[in-house]
Write an enzyme that holds these catalytic residues in place. Sequence first.
Site, mmCIF file in Angstrom:
data_model
loop_
_atom_site.group_PDB
_atom_site.id
_atom_site.type_symbol
_atom_site.label_atom_id
_atom_site.label_comp_id
_atom_site.label_asym_id
_atom_site.label_seq_id
_atom_site.Cartn_x
_atom_site.Cartn_y
_atom_site.Cartn_z
ATOM 1 C CB CYS A 10 20.305 -70.759 50.383
ATOM 2 S SG CYS A 10 22.013 -71.115 49.937
ATOM 3 C CG ASN A 22 25.091 -71.256 45.532
ATOM 4 O OD1 ASN A 22 25.721 -71.144 44.493
ATOM 5 N ND2 ASN A 22 24.363 -72.320 45.776
ATOM 6 C CB CYS A 65 25.074 -73.589 54.152
ATOM 7 S SG CYS A 65 26.558 -72.930 54.969
ATOM 8 N NE ARG A 66 20.071 -71.569 54.175
ATOM 9 C CZ ARG A 66 19.420 -70.432 54.318
ATOM 10 N NH1 ARG A 66 18.208 -70.439 54.843
ATOM 11 N NH2 ARG A 66 19.976 -69.296 53.932
ATOM 12 C CB SER A 67 20.972 -73.527 47.518
ATOM 13 O OG SER A 67 22.087 -72.699 47.430
ATOM 14 C CG ASP A 104 21.848 -69.220 57.368
ATOM 15 O OD1 ASP A 104 22.735 -70.096 57.257
ATOM 16 O OD2 ASP A 104 22.015 -68.031 57.074
HETATM 17 P P1 4NP Z 1 23.490 -70.353 53.002
HETATM 18 O O1 4NP Z 1 24.218 -69.935 54.384
HETATM 19 O O2 4NP Z 1 22.605 -69.196 52.632
HETATM 20 O O3 4NP Z 1 22.720 -71.576 53.379
HETATM 21 O O4 4NP Z 1 24.603 -70.599 52.008
HETATM 22 C C1 4NP Z 1 24.947 -68.768 54.540
HETATM 23 C C2 4NP Z 1 26.233 -68.690 54.075
HETATM 24 C C3 4NP Z 1 26.980 -67.543 54.287
HETATM 25 C C4 4NP Z 1 26.407 -66.477 54.959
HETATM 26 C C5 4NP Z 1 25.104 -66.551 55.436
HETATM 27 C C6 4NP Z 1 24.369 -67.696 55.212
HETATM 28 N N1 4NP Z 1 27.185 -65.323 55.217
HETATM 29 O O5 4NP Z 1 26.707 -64.433 55.963
HETATM 30 O O6 4NP Z 1 28.304 -65.200 54.687
#
Ligand code: 4NP
Length: 159
Positions: free
Chosen positions: A12, A15, A17-19, A129
Amino acid sequence: MAKNTFSVLFVCLGNICRSPAADGVMRTLVAEAGWSKRIEIDSAGTAGWHSGKLPDPRMRAAGKQRGHTLDHCARQICADDLERFDLILAMDRENLRDIEALDRQRQHRSKIRLFCDFCTEHAMYEVPDPYYGGPEDFEKVLDLMEDGCAGILRHAQSL
Ligand code: 4NP
């Protein structure tokens, strides 16, 4: 002869939340199936902002409620990952484009896919997201992970 092991990398943006949720849910399903020795699981972010961190506390808490331990340490994807893994699954199209950009010689296209290709119970193309969302968004991620990871396990078992 059938290959003995199968490796999957979930990707993702951050790294956190989703992955890592995919990573933890996949570990639960693979352990329940008795396939832990045969399936290698990892996750990474296209961005390195959160490298070294545990998953977002909201994601960890939502996972724990469903019996999934989310304890991956965040890292950024690198070109070597494209060689190392049999299947590389992007959570959304932006992730997919960023992973494909690492594949300069277009050698690995067939193993870089969208996670939702493996969902059978949800008609979604991407995993939204949840980072700026509410609790229901983290639950939605887990719903998709439980569906898609079951599909990935069936895929690995069919090889
Ligand atoms: P992820 O979510 O891609 O599912 O881990 C996010 C985590 C952090 C951010 C964006 C999306 N951020 O902007 O810091």
